[in-house]
Design a protein around this motif. Structure first.
Motif, PDB file in Angstrom:
ATOM      1  N   PHE A 111       0.835  -1.199   0.000  1.00  0.00           N
ATOM      2  CA  PHE A 111       0.000   0.000   0.000  1.00  0.00           C
ATOM      3  C   PHE A 111       0.873   1.253   0.000  1.00  0.00           C
ATOM      4  CE2 PHE A 111      -2.984   2.983   2.283  1.00  0.00           C
ATOM      5  CZ  PHE A 111      -3.833   3.160   1.204  1.00  0.00           C
ATOM      6  N   ALA A 112       1.959   1.226   0.759  1.00  0.00           N
ATOM      7  CA  ALA A 112       2.885   2.367   0.756  1.00  0.00           C
ATOM      8  C   ALA A 112       3.440   2.605  -0.642  1.00  0.00           C
ATOM      9  CB  ALA A 112       4.016   2.127   1.749  1.00  0.00           C
ATOM     10  N   HIS A 113       3.818   1.532  -1.340  1.00  0.00           N
ATOM     11  CA  HIS A 113       4.323   1.671  -2.706  1.00  0.00           C
ATOM     12  C   HIS A 113       3.228   2.207  -3.634  1.00  0.00           C
ATOM     13  CE1 HIS A 113       7.826  -1.325  -1.964  1.00  0.00           C
ATOM     14  NE2 HIS A 113       8.278  -0.084  -1.993  1.00  0.00           N
ATOM     15  N   GLU A 114       2.008   1.787  -3.426  1.00  0.00           N
ATOM     16  CA  GLU A 114       0.883   2.302  -4.222  1.00  0.00           C
ATOM     17  C   GLU A 114       0.763   3.819  -4.043  1.00  0.00           C
ATOM     18  OE1 GLU A 114      -3.973   2.272  -3.945  1.00  0.00           O
ATOM     19  OE2 GLU A 114      -2.909   0.412  -3.399  1.00  0.00           O
ATOM     20  N   LEU A 115       0.855   4.268  -2.810  1.00  0.00           N
ATOM     21  CA  LEU A 115       0.744   5.705  -2.550  1.00  0.00           C
ATOM     22  C   LEU A 115       1.924   6.475  -3.141  1.00  0.00           C
ATOM     23  CD1 LEU A 115      -0.535   5.724   1.147  1.00  0.00           C
ATOM     24  CD2 LEU A 115      -1.864   5.987  -0.951  1.00  0.00           C
ATOM     25  N   ILE A 116       3.122   5.941  -3.000  1.00  0.00           N
ATOM     26  CA  ILE A 116       4.306   6.631  -3.515  1.00  0.00           C
ATOM     27  C   ILE A 116       4.227   6.769  -5.035  1.00  0.00           C
ATOM     28  CG2 ILE A 116       6.821   6.413  -3.792  1.00  0.00           C
ATOM     29  CD1 ILE A 116       6.776   5.177  -0.908  1.00  0.00           C
ATOM     30  N   ALA A 117       3.622   5.798  -5.697  1.00  0.00           N
ATOM     31  CA  ALA A 117       3.438   5.898  -7.153  1.00  0.00           C
ATOM     32  C   ALA A 117       2.509   7.045  -7.537  1.00  0.00           C
ATOM     33  CB  ALA A 117       2.889   4.573  -7.691  1.00  0.00           C
ATOM     34  N   LEU A 118       1.737   7.546  -6.589  1.00  0.00           N
ATOM     35  CA  LEU A 118       0.820   8.657  -6.846  1.00  0.00           C
ATOM     36  C   LEU A 118       1.484  10.013  -6.582  1.00  0.00           C
ATOM     37  CD1 LEU A 118      -2.405   7.051  -5.333  1.00  0.00           C
ATOM     38  CD2 LEU A 118      -1.798   7.282  -7.746  1.00  0.00           C
ATOM     39  N   ARG A 119       2.778  10.024  -6.376  1.00  0.00           N
ATOM     40  CA  ARG A 119       3.611  11.224  -6.346  1.00  0.00           C
ATOM     41  C   ARG A 119       3.323  12.152  -5.154  1.00  0.00           C
ATOM     42  NH1 ARG A 119       6.075  12.084 -11.409  1.00  0.00           N
ATOM     43  NH2 ARG A 119       6.160  14.336 -11.036  1.00  0.00           N
ATOM     44  N   PRO A 120       3.566  11.653  -3.945  1.00  0.00           N
ATOM     45  CA  PRO A 120       3.498  12.549  -2.795  1.00  0.00           C
ATOM     46  C   PRO A 120       4.596  13.597  -2.869  1.00  0.00           C
ATOM     47  CG  PRO A 120       4.534  10.484  -2.175  1.00  0.00           C
ATOM     48  CD  PRO A 120       4.023  10.308  -3.578  1.00  0.00           C
ATOM     49  N   THR A 121       4.422  14.668  -2.133  1.00  0.00           N
ATOM     50  CA  THR A 121       5.465  15.685  -2.041  1.00  0.00           C
ATOM     51  C   THR A 121       6.642  15.175  -1.221  1.00  0.00           C
ATOM     52  OG1 THR A 121       3.673  17.316  -2.027  1.00  0.00           O
ATOM     53  CG2 THR A 121       5.882  18.114  -1.488  1.00  0.00           C
ATOM     54  N   ILE A 122       6.337  14.452  -0.145  1.00  0.00           N
ATOM     55  CA  ILE A 122       7.353  13.972   0.794  1.00  0.00           C
ATOM     56  C   ILE A 122       7.001  12.564   1.255  1.00  0.00           C
ATOM     57  CG2 ILE A 122       8.378  14.326   3.098  1.00  0.00           C
ATOM     58  CD1 ILE A 122       7.939  17.329   2.756  1.00  0.00           C
ATOM     59  N   VAL A 123       8.028  11.734   1.414  1.00  0.00           N
ATOM     60  CA  VAL A 123       7.902  10.439   2.093  1.00  0.00           C
ATOM     61  C   VAL A 123       8.822  10.492   3.304  1.00  0.00           C
ATOM     62  CG1 VAL A 123       8.225   7.952   1.948  1.00  0.00           C
ATOM     63  CG2 VAL A 123       7.430   9.230  -0.067  1.00  0.00           C
ATOM     64  N   ARG A 124       8.249  10.238   4.484  1.00  0.00           N
ATOM     65  CA  ARG A 124       9.001  10.333   5.730  1.00  0.00           C
ATOM     66  C   ARG A 124       8.892   9.027   6.503  1.00  0.00           C
ATOM     67  NH1 ARG A 124       7.812   9.619  10.520  1.00  0.00           N
ATOM     68  NH2 ARG A 124       8.835  10.619  12.272  1.00  0.00           N
ATOM     69  N   GLY A 125      10.032   8.478   6.929  1.00  0.00           N
ATOM     70  CA  GLY A 125      10.005   7.259   7.729  1.00  0.00           C
ATOM     71  C   GLY A 125      11.277   7.096   8.512  1.00  0.00           C
ATOM     72  N   ASN A 126      11.310   6.076   9.381  1.00  0.00           N
ATOM     73  CA  ASN A 126      12.538   5.784  10.112  1.00  0.00           C
ATOM     74  C   ASN A 126      13.480   4.955   9.235  1.00  0.00           C
ATOM     75  OD1 ASN A 126      11.715   3.057  10.307  1.00  0.00           O
ATOM     76  ND2 ASN A 126      10.761   3.376  12.309  1.00  0.00           N
ATOM     77  N   LEU A 127      14.613   4.590   9.785  1.00  0.00           N
ATOM     78  CA  LEU A 127      15.641   3.888   9.009  1.00  0.00           C
ATOM     79  C   LEU A 127      15.104   2.618   8.375  1.00  0.00           C
ATOM     80  CD1 LEU A 127      18.568   3.410   8.089  1.00  0.00           C
ATOM     81  CD2 LEU A 127      19.021   2.411  10.355  1.00  0.00           C
ATOM     82  N   ALA A 128      14.411   1.771   9.161  1.00  0.00           N
ATOM     83  CA  ALA A 128      13.915   0.496   8.644  1.00  0.00           C
ATOM     84  C   ALA A 128      12.854   0.713   7.575  1.00  0.00           C
ATOM     85  CB  ALA A 128      13.355  -0.340   9.791  1.00  0.00           C
ATOM     86  N   GLU A 129      11.958   1.668   7.800  1.00  0.00           N
ATOM     87  CA  GLU A 129      10.885   1.929   6.840  1.00  0.00           C
ATOM     88  C   GLU A 129      11.429   2.463   5.525  1.00  0.00           C
ATOM     89  OE1 GLU A 129       7.856   2.991  10.533  1.00  0.00           O
ATOM     90  OE2 GLU A 129       8.808   4.598   9.364  1.00  0.00           O
ATOM     91  N   ILE A 130      12.329   3.426   5.605  1.00  0.00           N
ATOM     92  CA  ILE A 130      12.891   4.013   4.381  1.00  0.00           C
ATOM     93  C   ILE A 130      13.733   2.992   3.627  1.00  0.00           C
ATOM     94  CG2 ILE A 130      14.564   5.700   3.552  1.00  0.00           C
ATOM     95  CD1 ILE A 130      11.818   6.883   4.083  1.00  0.00           C
ATOM     96  N   ALA A 131      14.451   2.143   4.363  1.00  0.00           N
ATOM     97  CA  ALA A 131      15.285   1.137   3.705  1.00  0.00           C
ATOM     98  C   ALA A 131      14.443   0.168   2.884  1.00  0.00           C
ATOM     99  CB  ALA A 131      16.104   0.377   4.746  1.00  0.00           C
ATOM    100  N   ILE A 132      13.304  -0.273   3.432  1.00  0.00           N
ATOM    101  CA  ILE A 132      12.493  -1.250   2.712  1.00  0.00           C
ATOM    102  C   ILE A 132      11.647  -0.589   1.633  1.00  0.00           C
ATOM    103  CG2 ILE A 132      10.439  -1.237   4.216  1.00  0.00           C
ATOM    104  CD1 ILE A 132      10.521  -4.338   3.995  1.00  0.00           C
ATOM    105  N   ILE A 133      11.320   0.691   1.802  1.00  0.00           N
ATOM    106  CA  ILE A 133      10.560   1.426   0.781  1.00  0.00           C
ATOM    107  C   ILE A 133      11.371   1.552  -0.505  1.00  0.00           C
ATOM    108  CG2 ILE A 133       9.857   3.788   0.165  1.00  0.00           C
ATOM    109  CD1 ILE A 133       7.673   2.409   1.604  1.00  0.00           C
ATOM    110  N   GLY A 134      12.662   1.880  -0.359  1.00  0.00           N
ATOM    111  CA  GLY A 134      13.499   2.041  -1.541  1.00  0.00           C
ATOM    112  C   GLY A 134      13.229   3.348  -2.268  1.00  0.00           C
ATOM    113  N   ASP A 135      13.073   3.269  -3.573  1.00  0.00           N
ATOM    114  CA  ASP A 135      12.912   4.463  -4.411  1.00  0.00           C
ATOM    115  C   ASP A 135      11.606   5.182  -4.087  1.00  0.00           C
ATOM    116  OD1 ASP A 135      13.190   6.340  -6.455  1.00  0.00           O
ATOM    117  OD2 ASP A 135      12.342   5.010  -7.967  1.00  0.00           O
TER     118      ASP A 135
END
Length: 245
Positions: A111-135
């Protein structure tokens, strides 16, 4: 190309936010809704929190910015989040997504990847979250922690303000997403807005800790300091620098 954020930028944007009093709609972790609303109000914004399918268009189409937090996620909330993002994009509203615990759940990560594909202005997370999110595509990428690392195509910045008790109060990270959204409402350059927001919250935490005895009293002192912090506090205490990978 983005300008590099500075203490002066953060101080100026804090003053601008308080003058304009932007409206921020929060699709927020239900555990921290009150704390988030109180913090946005304290800094000078106006929060709204409804996740009603019947109301979401009226709210999102008229606010200044949107913050989305995946903390307590179910089918109804997913549906409303999708609706809110569509409305925000249609009306040119800036929005931030916090993919809370996407490293715990494959469906949440999808679901996070689905949202990121919709072009948010900012993606904010901790180290583990950002690492697994990737691009994160064209979004500003923020990795929070003892140091907050911000990166877009042109600029990398590091914010070193904060206090360890922030990690002992549930919702300080969620609140920072709401405060970032408030700053996005008064500054279109995402890295300037986010750096200002994180600097203000970090300096507020440092000042609050002086008057607190532990996490319980720190929470109240933190809200008080968000309300009382002055641009001069930012200019004297901000720690903003370039960072390298």
């Amino acid at each position: 190309m983005s300008s590099f954020p500075t203490a002066q930028t953060a101080a100026d944007l804090l003053a601008r936010l308080r003058q304009r009093r932007p409206r921020v709609h929060c699709l927020m972790n239900t555990v921290v809704q009150k704390f988030t609303a109180d913090g946005i109000t304290a800094i000078g914004g106006i929060p709204s929190m409804t996740s009603s399918e019947e109301e979401i268009e009226s709210f999102v189409s008229t606010v200044d910015a949107l913050t989305i937090n995946l903390g307590t996620l179910d089918a109804a909330r997913r549906k409303v989040i999708r609706m809110a993002v569509e409305i925000a994009n249609a009306h040119g509203k800036p929005w931030i997504v916090d993919p809370v615990h996407c490293d715990y759940s494959p469906s949440r990560l999808d679901f996070a990847h689905e949202l990121i594909a919709l072009r948010p202005t900012i993606v904010r997370g901790n180290l583990a979250e950002i690492a697994i999110i990737g691009d994160v595509g064209t979004a500003l990428r923020i990795q929070t922690g003892p140091e907050d690392l911000l990166q877009n195509t042109h600029t990398k910045a590091k914010i070193s303000n904060g206090h360890p008790w922030m990690a002992k109060v549930t919702g300080t990270g969620c609140l920072s997403g709401g405060i970032i959204a408030a700053f996005m409402a008064v500054e279109s350059d995402a890295i300037l807005a986010a750096a200002a927001a994180l600097t203000v919250t970090g300096v507020s935490a440092e000042l609050a800790a002086i008057h607190a005895r532990g996490p319980g009293s720190f929470e109240a002192a933190f809200l008080d300091t968000l309300y009382a912090i002055e641009p001069s506090d930012i200019l004297s205490l901000a720690r903003i620098a370039h960072h390298e990978n």
